[in-house]
Every structure is written in C-alpha cells, then in structure tokens.
Design an enzyme around this catalytic site. Structure first.
Site, mmCIF file in Angstrom:
data_model
loop_
_atom_site.group_PDB
_atom_site.id
_atom_site.type_symbol
_atom_site.label_atom_id
_atom_site.label_comp_id
_atom_site.label_asym_id
_atom_site.label_seq_id
_atom_site.Cartn_x
_atom_site.Cartn_y
_atom_site.Cartn_z
ATOM 1 C CG HIS A 176 15.264 -16.219 -15.430
ATOM 2 N ND1 HIS A 176 16.055 -16.980 -14.596
ATOM 3 C CD2 HIS A 176 16.018 -15.952 -16.527
ATOM 4 C CE1 HIS A 176 17.241 -17.168 -15.172
ATOM 5 N NE2 HIS A 176 17.238 -16.548 -16.347
ATOM 6 C CB CYS A 222 18.679 -14.581 -18.729
ATOM 7 S SG CYS A 222 17.806 -15.298 -20.139
#
Length: 171
Positions: free
Chosen positions: A131, A147
């Site tokens: 992301h 992440c």
C-alpha cells in the site's frame, strides 16, 4: 548591471530546477537488471534490501523503494494479490490494536491519518497488503507490522501494472 545579474541568477535558477528531477520522478521505480528467474508480472519483495521489484522480463525489473516489517514483524513466503482498492479505509488489525489501543475502529479513505495512502493491494492468506503511505519518510526503513509500504506515486504506478492474482514473493 544589477538587472543583468538578477536576470542571470533567475535564468540559472530556472535551468537548474529543470536539471534536477522532481521528488515524484525520483520516487518512481527504475528499471534494473534482475539475475533471478521469475515470470514477468511477478512482484518480488526483498526485505533486507527494502526494495520491491516488478518483473518485466528479459532479466529486468522495475525497482521501487519500500518500507517493510520491523524486527519481529517480518515474514517471507508467497502470496498473490486478492484485492485492489483506491483510497481504502483502514481498520487496525488485532496486533496493531494491542500496541495502540487508542486507535479508532476505522480510518476513512483519503484521511491524512490513514496509513494506507492512496491505494492498497491486499495479499491472500493474511492481514498484509502492499500500500501507499501517509508517512513518506518511513520508506526505505523497517517500520511496519508486515505490510509493504510504498510512496503514493509508486503504488499508483504499480497499481496500473498488476491485477488480481498477481504473484507476490517476499524474501
């Protein structure tokens, strides 16, 4: 004479500003050689390098700087993209909530407090995603709960190159 000096200084400043790439241009991935053999279209994340490679074939890949999992939060393995979202809302996973109990249940997409940035691609089999970020200074460091963070310009660039089902290898 003053006018000529001022004109020369202004001209030099304008020429110099065009000679340097903008911050956005520096953020976008660079084509590099890749010695390993992955099929074109594969995403390879090298945690220790803090780089994400999008394999384009012919021994080449597009390399992007990324933020990766901090000590104790890193992972390695294979997955695939199972969701693609523009301006995603974010709900803190249980592990994040344990460390930060005062976080809201949900942060709306587009909020300056949303750590997902402008886009996210969720990975199958867990709570991880590739992301954007609301903290560009974190790129290039060991900062996340697992992440993969990218500059917003880079996630936008990569988002246009991949699709649901794209293979992701984290090393």
């Amino acid at each position: 004479m003053k006018g000529k000096a001022l004109f020369a200084a202004t001209l030099a400043a304008v020429v110099f500003s065009f000679a340097l790439p903008s911050k956005s241009a520096r953020a976008l991935g660079a084509v590099v050689m890749m010695n390993e053999t992955f099929l074109p279209g594969t995403i390879v994340v090298r945690t220790n390098e803090r780089r994400l490679y999008y394999v384009i074939g012919g021994g080449q890949a597009i390399a992007y700087p990324v933020g990766v999992g901090r000590a104790g939060k890193q992972w390695a393995g294979e997955s695939y993209i199972d969701g693609m979202y523009v301006r995603p809302a974010w709900s803190p996973p249980a592990l994040v909530r344990q460390d930060h109990p005062n976080l809201p249940d949900m942060v709306p997409g587009g909020s300056p407090h949303n750590p997902m940035g402008v886009a996210a691609m969720s990975l199958a089999g867990g709570e991880y995603a590739i992301h954007g970020t609301n903290q560009p200074g974190s790129i290039g460091h060991f900062v996340s709960y697992g992440c993969i963070r990218m500059f917003n310009e880079d996630i936008t660039n990569l988002f246009g190159r991949v699709s649901i089902g794209t293979r992701v290898v984290v090393q």
